[in-house]
Design a protein around this motif. Structure first.
Motif, PDB file in Angstrom:
ATOM      1  N   ALA A 156       0.816  -1.230   0.000  1.00  0.00           N
ATOM      2  CA  ALA A 156       0.000   0.000   0.000  1.00  0.00           C
ATOM      3  C   ALA A 156       0.841   1.268   0.000  1.00  0.00           C
ATOM      4  CB  ALA A 156      -0.954  -0.011   1.190  1.00  0.00           C
ATOM      5  N   VAL A 157       1.899   1.293  -0.779  1.00  0.00           N
ATOM      6  CA  VAL A 157       2.765   2.469  -0.838  1.00  0.00           C
ATOM      7  C   VAL A 157       2.015   3.677  -1.401  1.00  0.00           C
ATOM      8  CG1 VAL A 157       4.839   3.421  -1.932  1.00  0.00           C
ATOM      9  CG2 VAL A 157       4.886   1.127  -0.948  1.00  0.00           C
ATOM     10  N   THR A 158       1.102   3.445  -2.327  1.00  0.00           N
ATOM     11  CA  THR A 158       0.327   4.556  -2.893  1.00  0.00           C
ATOM     12  C   THR A 158      -0.425   5.306  -1.802  1.00  0.00           C
ATOM     13  OG1 THR A 158       0.005   3.218  -4.885  1.00  0.00           O
ATOM     14  CG2 THR A 158      -1.338   5.197  -4.678  1.00  0.00           C
ATOM     15  N   SER A 159      -1.023   4.564  -0.868  1.00  0.00           N
ATOM     16  CA  SER A 159      -1.781   5.210   0.209  1.00  0.00           C
ATOM     17  C   SER A 159      -0.859   5.999   1.129  1.00  0.00           C
ATOM     18  CB  SER A 159      -2.557   4.166   1.012  1.00  0.00           C
ATOM     19  OG  SER A 159      -1.700   3.392   1.833  1.00  0.00           O
ATOM     20  N   MET A 160       0.387   5.581   1.244  1.00  0.00           N
ATOM     21  CA  MET A 160       1.336   6.281   2.102  1.00  0.00           C
ATOM     22  C   MET A 160       1.788   7.596   1.476  1.00  0.00           C
ATOM     23  SD  MET A 160       3.701   3.013   3.222  1.00  0.00           S
ATOM     24  CE  MET A 160       4.797   3.973   4.277  1.00  0.00           C
ATOM     25  N   LEU A 161       1.972   7.597   0.181  1.00  0.00           N
ATOM     26  CA  LEU A 161       2.595   8.740  -0.492  1.00  0.00           C
ATOM     27  C   LEU A 161       1.615   9.845  -0.863  1.00  0.00           C
ATOM     28  CD1 LEU A 161       5.098   6.883  -2.857  1.00  0.00           C
ATOM     29  CD2 LEU A 161       5.677   8.346  -0.923  1.00  0.00           C
ATOM     30  N   HIS A 162       0.313   9.560  -0.813  1.00  0.00           N
ATOM     31  CA  HIS A 162      -0.670  10.538  -1.292  1.00  0.00           C
ATOM     32  C   HIS A 162      -1.604  10.958  -0.158  1.00  0.00           C
ATOM     33  CE1 HIS A 162       0.673   8.550  -5.011  1.00  0.00           C
ATOM     34  NE2 HIS A 162       0.463   9.725  -5.562  1.00  0.00           N
ATOM     35  N   LEU A 163      -1.567  12.232   0.164  1.00  0.00           N
ATOM     36  CA  LEU A 163      -2.408  12.767   1.219  1.00  0.00           C
ATOM     37  C   LEU A 163      -3.895  12.653   0.884  1.00  0.00           C
ATOM     38  CD1 LEU A 163      -0.296  15.969   1.900  1.00  0.00           C
ATOM     39  CD2 LEU A 163      -0.579  14.063   3.503  1.00  0.00           C
ATOM     40  N   ASP A 164      -4.209  12.635  -0.403  1.00  0.00           N
ATOM     41  CA  ASP A 164      -5.607  12.591  -0.830  1.00  0.00           C
ATOM     42  C   ASP A 164      -6.079  11.191  -1.184  1.00  0.00           C
ATOM     43  OD1 ASP A 164      -4.004  12.379  -3.070  1.00  0.00           O
ATOM     44  OD2 ASP A 164      -5.240  13.679  -4.326  1.00  0.00           O
ATOM     45  N   TYR A 165      -5.314  10.168  -0.816  1.00  0.00           N
ATOM     46  CA  TYR A 165      -5.687   8.796  -1.167  1.00  0.00           C
ATOM     47  C   TYR A 165      -7.044   8.444  -0.548  1.00  0.00           C
ATOM     48  CZ  TYR A 165      -5.330   3.762  -1.871  1.00  0.00           C
ATOM     49  OH  TYR A 165      -5.566   2.464  -2.251  1.00  0.00           O
ATOM     50  N   SER A 166      -8.007   8.076  -1.402  1.00  0.00           N
ATOM     51  CA  SER A 166      -9.361   7.701  -0.976  1.00  0.00           C
ATOM     52  C   SER A 166     -10.046   8.798  -0.161  1.00  0.00           C
ATOM     53  CB  SER A 166      -9.342   6.397  -0.166  1.00  0.00           C
ATOM     54  OG  SER A 166      -9.172   5.301  -1.011  1.00  0.00           O
ATOM     55  N   ARG A 167      -9.687  10.044  -0.399  1.00  0.00           N
ATOM     56  CA  ARG A 167     -10.302  11.153   0.338  1.00  0.00           C
ATOM     57  C   ARG A 167     -10.921  12.138  -0.642  1.00  0.00           C
ATOM     58  NH1 ARG A 167      -8.411  10.848   5.628  1.00  0.00           N
ATOM     59  NH2 ARG A 167      -6.539   9.556   5.860  1.00  0.00           N
ATOM     60  N   ASN A 168     -12.055  12.663  -0.271  1.00  0.00           N
ATOM     61  CA  ASN A 168     -12.725  13.666  -1.074  1.00  0.00           C
ATOM     62  C   ASN A 168     -12.153  15.048  -0.790  1.00  0.00           C
ATOM     63  OD1 ASN A 168     -14.619  11.747  -2.142  1.00  0.00           O
ATOM     64  ND2 ASN A 168     -15.742  11.853  -0.196  1.00  0.00           N
ATOM     65  N   GLU A 169     -12.519  16.001  -1.625  1.00  0.00           N
ATOM     66  CA  GLU A 169     -12.075  17.371  -1.419  1.00  0.00           C
ATOM     67  C   GLU A 169     -12.535  17.855  -0.045  1.00  0.00           C
ATOM     68  OE1 GLU A 169     -12.418  21.759  -3.622  1.00  0.00           O
ATOM     69  OE2 GLU A 169     -13.209  19.949  -4.604  1.00  0.00           O
ATOM     70  N   GLY A 170     -11.633  18.485   0.666  1.00  0.00           N
ATOM     71  CA  GLY A 170     -11.926  18.958   2.011  1.00  0.00           C
ATOM     72  C   GLY A 170     -11.586  17.964   3.094  1.00  0.00           C
ATOM     73  N   GLU A 171     -11.278  16.713   2.713  1.00  0.00           N
ATOM     74  CA  GLU A 171     -10.933  15.678   3.693  1.00  0.00           C
ATOM     75  C   GLU A 171      -9.432  15.480   3.818  1.00  0.00           C
ATOM     76  OE1 GLU A 171     -14.963  12.926   3.108  1.00  0.00           O
ATOM     77  OE2 GLU A 171     -13.044  12.238   2.289  1.00  0.00           O
ATOM     78  N   TRP A 172      -8.672  16.293   3.122  1.00  0.00           N
ATOM     79  CA  TRP A 172      -7.215  16.210   3.224  1.00  0.00           C
ATOM     80  C   TRP A 172      -6.627  17.614   3.112  1.00  0.00           C
ATOM     81  CZ3 TRP A 172      -3.936  17.449  -1.002  1.00  0.00           C
ATOM     82  CH2 TRP A 172      -4.591  17.716  -2.209  1.00  0.00           C
TER      83      TRP A 172
END
Length: 649
Positions: free
Chosen positions: A317-333
């Motif tokens: 799950a490196v993608t989830s580690m590197l991206h602050l917006d992973y699986s998050r909507n606008e305003g959730e990151w």
């Protein structure tokens, strides 16, 4: 009652300094439970990090789980470390830490550094050891060549709980040692170079498959003791088989006895839920900016490479580690300081992790990123601005390939580019080509049922897909069961359907994978330049109407050249191919051969002809079987006898 804990420490001032600076990479020799001797008396030294706790005591089956009897001492240096020595304890003692928080709560926590855990939801830790007398010295001294990017790397991914169950009691797991007896002969027969174990660290919930870890330093007791797992790895090494472990530094579950709110505060997880809570997995994300957490995680990576002799870590799950917006909507990151979505703390952590393990073990080990975005320079050196991984999963290749093979035959010409597109970026990173467990669960269907057509066409398609995979640049990874055409989706609660091998189509597919592994290991053209642009050349990439692809693979020697021809239409074609003048070719592999349950159309070289027109050119004409992959070898001299590799029974 008088405190029964004695003062003792394994920490030096320098240890504490490194821990607080994020640079201590061998914490497993300090934290946790260690059998020691104090003034001639044997017992156990305990140490735990809980900087915001009011009090920490050791509870267990030795004191009736009473939190008043064995209270640890806080270190004087402000490190947040609690420690102490308890007499007369020995291996197998059950224990937890009773943590009194600043708010007056009482939490019962298992040891983050414990080497063994009980097998239940609120599992306690066990006083244990990783002492083991290894017998893999020969492998360890020579493994650098076998784990090299210049070596064939063909990985068999498996889940220990469902590869094979007890034949007499299918509900019972096999022990690590039992698995060794069954697995090693199979891997040797199939000629895979490495195995990859889905997480073997302790986890409470079977349906997580091991990716929701609570005991990061503990081999899961589902299958035995730490020494039992070491025996399995030792035996694999003695049989010339490398071992890659899945490693999960991306998140952890919120179990009451785990890392979450360990001392009543957000100690291991990021306090900000936009960075500290994973919306998909309902789990908690490590605070990569906290030095003590970095020391914990990098020490954990070192632990499995050091104590368990792992040859590599596949980082989940490196993608989830590197991206602050992973699986998050606008305003959730929240963007980083540059207004971008890159988690700079996670990137810095991964760079430090790769730098540390490669400095310690050199190129004798490998780190592999499971990363599904196009994050740049993932496998480039840290000193050049890269993240420093050895390899990255080639997720784009996997998706494009499976999409193509699902396509109707009449429409394949409109999707032709899906099998050529990977060549546009295949040398941007060091890629491993994954057909992993993720592709055969959650309603996605097994690989064989992703293929188009009737039963014969499905197996023909899958055989050809494997030819494409094994002759494409990059390391290989195949999930258990895919090698023989498991028909049902992977089910972690039961054994693979080994009975399918009594059917010729399944046995034929297994034999084909065995032969492809053999070719990959023995033909330098398939591995020597697998990460070098000099190792690949298109001969025919644009024949949309025939759905034919032709390409060369090249080794380091000028005359180590193989040609792959893929016919992805359900018809026989006599196909003309331009080759270099003065070269001669032989067919060495045909996926349509009857040994693999193909139709038996021989891939004959019908003609080798020089064209003495305005430009001196040479062509060969080959009979291409339907839905088949054919491999040819350039002969090294004219006396080289034409033959086809015979399948070894």
């Amino acid at each position: 009652m008088m405190n029964s804990v004695k003062t003792y420490t394994l920490f030096t001032d320098h240890d504490v300094y490194l821990f607080k600076e994020g640079g201590h990479y061998k914490l497993y020799g300090k934290f946790g439970a260690h059998s020691v001797e104090k003034e001639g008396v044997k017992g156990v030294y305990f140490s735990v990090w809980a900087p915001n706790a009011k009090k920490v005591s050791v509870i267990g089956n030795f004191n009736n789980w009473n939190h008043k009897d064995h209270i640890l001492f806080p270190r004087w240096d402000g490190s947040g470390i609690w420690e102490g020595f308890i007499e007369d304890l020995t291996w197998g003692t059950l224990y937890k830490y009773a943590v009194e928080t600043a708010r007056g709560e009482f939490l019962e926590k298992s040891d983050p550094y414990a080497l063994s855990w009980e097998q239940n939801i609120q599992a306690a830790s066990l006083v244990s050891t990783t002492w083991y007398e290894w017998n893999d010295k020969e492998w360890m001294e020579s493994r650098g060549a076998k784990n090299s990017l210049d070596a064939p790397i063909s990985v068999y991914e498996l889940h220990l709980g469902s590869w094979l169950r007890d034949e007499k009691d299918p509900d019972r797991f096999l022990n690590y040692r039992d698995i060794a007896k069954k697995l090693i002969p199979y891997i040797k027969e199939m000629e895979f170079t490495h195995v990859e174990f889905m997480p073997v660290m302790e986890y409470p919930y079977d349906p997580s498959w091991g990716y929701q870890i609570t005991g990061f330093y503990a081999a899961t007791s589902r299958f035995g003791s730490p020494q039992d797992l070491m025996f399995l790895i030792d035996e694999l090494h003695q049989n010339n088989i490398g071992v890659i472990l899945d490693w999960v530094p991306s998140h952890f579950p919120g179990d009451a006895n785990g890392l979450y709110r360990f001392d009543g505060s957000h100690l291991y997880e990021h306090e900000d839920p936009r960075k500290g809570f994973h919306p998909d997995w309902k789990s908690h994300i490590f605070n990569y900016g906290r030095n003590e957490v970095k020391s914990f995680l990098i020490s954990n990576a070192m632990f499995w490479l050091d104590r368990y002799h792992a040859d590599g870590l596949r980082v989940d799950a490196v993608t989830s580690m590197l991206h602050l917006d992973y699986s998050r909507n606008e305003g959730e990151w929240e963007p980083n300081i540059y207004g971008e979505n890159v988690n700079l703390e996670a990137k810095a952590f991964l760079q430090e992790f790769n730098t540390a393990v490669y400095k310690q073990f050199g190129n004798s080990i490998m780190t592999i990123a499971e990363e599904s975005s196009d994050f740049p320079m993932l496998t480039k050196p840290v000193h050049d601005g890269g993240v420093g991984f050895g390899m990255k999963w080639m997720m784009g290749w996997m998706h494009d390939t499976l999409d193509y093979f699902k396509e109707d035959f009449a429409n394949r010409k409109f999707q032709h580019h899906k099998l050529t597109f990977a060549s546009m970026y295949m040398y941007n990173e060091n890629y491993m080509m994954p057909l992993s467990h993720d592709e055969v669960v959650h309603g996605k269907a097994s690989l064989i049922y992703k293929m188009k057509g009737d039963e014969w066409q499905k197996f023909a398609n899958l055989r050809t897909l494997y030819v494409y995979m094994y002759t494409h640049p990059g390391a290989k990874l195949l999930f258990m069961g895919d090698e023989f055409g498991q028909t049902s989706e992977w089910n972690f609660t039961q054994s693979l359907d080994w009975h399918l091998l009594k059917y010729p189509v399944h046995k034929g597919l297994q034999d084909l994978v065995k032969e492809l592994n053999h070719l990959y290991r023995t033909e330098p053209a398939l591995y020597e330049n697998q990460f070098d642009k000099n190792g690949f050349e298109w001969i025919e990439a644009d024949d949309l109407e025939n759905s034919v692809y032709v390409y060369l693979r090249k080794g380091k020697k000028r005359d180590d050249i193989l040609m792959t021809v893929l016919n992805l239409a359900p018809k026989v074609i006599d196909y003309k191919i331009k080759v270099s003048t003065g070269t001669h070719w032989e067919v060495i592999f045909n996926s349509d051969h009857k040994e693999y349950s193909g139709s038996g159309v021989e891939a004959d070289l019908l003609e080798e002809k020089d064209d003495h027109g305005t430009e001196h050119e040479k062509f060969i004409t080959i009979k291409l079987p339907p839905l088949a992959g054919v491999i040819l070898r350039q002969k090294k001299d004219k006396k080289y006898k034409l033959h086809r590799i015979k399948h070894r029974r």
